[in-house]
Scaffold this active site. Structure first.
Site, PDB file in Angstrom:
ATOM      1  N   SER A 126       0.807  -1.218   0.000  1.00  0.00           N
ATOM      2  CA  SER A 126       0.000   0.000   0.000  1.00  0.00           C
ATOM      3  C   SER A 126       0.839   1.268   0.000  1.00  0.00           C
ATOM      4  O   SER A 126       0.497   2.250  -0.665  1.00  0.00           O
ATOM      5  CB  SER A 126      -0.939   0.008   1.205  1.00  0.00           C
ATOM      6  OG  SER A 126      -1.812  -1.095   1.166  1.00  0.00           O
ATOM      7  N   HIS A 177       0.658   4.711   4.420  1.00  0.00           N
ATOM      8  CA  HIS A 177      -0.188   5.295   3.383  1.00  0.00           C
ATOM      9  C   HIS A 177       0.156   6.763   3.159  1.00  0.00           C
ATOM     10  O   HIS A 177       0.402   7.201   2.025  1.00  0.00           O
ATOM     11  CB  HIS A 177      -1.658   5.169   3.775  1.00  0.00           C
ATOM     12  CG  HIS A 177      -2.211   3.803   3.562  1.00  0.00           C
ATOM     13  ND1 HIS A 177      -3.560   3.563   3.385  1.00  0.00           N
ATOM     14  CD2 HIS A 177      -1.618   2.579   3.498  1.00  0.00           C
ATOM     15  CE1 HIS A 177      -3.766   2.266   3.230  1.00  0.00           C
ATOM     16  NE2 HIS A 177      -2.602   1.653   3.301  1.00  0.00           N
TER      17      HIS A 177
END
Length: 200
Positions: A126, A177
């Site tokens: 991610s 993230h």
């Protein structure tokens, strides 16, 4: 730009890096599910664990980019890469794409190491994928005319949704993230100064 119309054979030929990374995702995930002790030991030696990174196991800043915890995790990240990776691989070239993808993922893992507790464990692509969003955002913001309008119409809401969902889903590495997104934006800002990047 983000609609895939190629056959599987064509996709492999046009986007070898994306294809290889997705294959690594799936191979590692499936191998870890086999009931063999060595596989479990390999997994434990590759996953990101902050305290082990602090003890000098620096490969754990790289290897978690390719590991996933569950089927939904590996499929979602691989699908995201298939959607959003090819345009950048084509625009940057395969070797520069490899570099920026790994740089975003490593930056996310370094931030995870610095900002989370010693026993924090992390894995997943991610951070690197959010880095790709960051590169797109830098190009949209700083390089007018480099991206078709339909590309902007996809990237801007997807990036916004991704950031919002980061704070509302459990078990998410928020640090990876957000830091991946920031790293991607900074890398993208540098890229457009040294290389013509266009998606037309």
């Amino acid at each position: 730009m983000f609609v895939r119309t190629e056959s599987f054979k064509q996709f492999k030929q046009l986007y070898p890096v994306v294809t290889t990374v997705v294959a690594i995702h799936l191979i590692l995930f499936l191998s870890m599910k086999l009931p063999l002790l060595p596989n479990k030991l390999i997994f434990e030696s590759l996953v990101g664990v902050n305290i082990y990174i602090g003890m000098g196991e620096y490969w754990r800043l790289v290897t978690p980019i390719f590991l996933h915890a569950g089927l939904a995790h590996v499929l979602f990240n691989s699908f995201s890469l298939v959607l959003f990776g090819p345009a950048l691989e084509r625009a940057l070239g395969k070797w520069l794409f490899v570099f920026v993808y790994l740089a975003c993922g490593i930056a996310a893992n370094i931030a995870t190491y610095l900002l989370n507790p010693p026993y924090y464990t992390h894995l997943g692509a991610s951070g690197a994928i959010f880095g790709l969003f960051g590169i797109y955002l830098a190009i949209i913001a700083l390089k007018k005319g480099a991206m078709p309008p339909q590309g902007k119409q996809v990237i801007l809401p997807m990036a916004a949704i991704g950031v919002i969902m980061t704070f509302f889903q459990s078990g998410i590495n928020i640090t990876a993230h957000i830091s991946g997104l920031i790293a991607g934006f900074l890398i993208g800002a540098l890229l457009i100064q040294i290389k013509p990047v266009r998606f037309w």
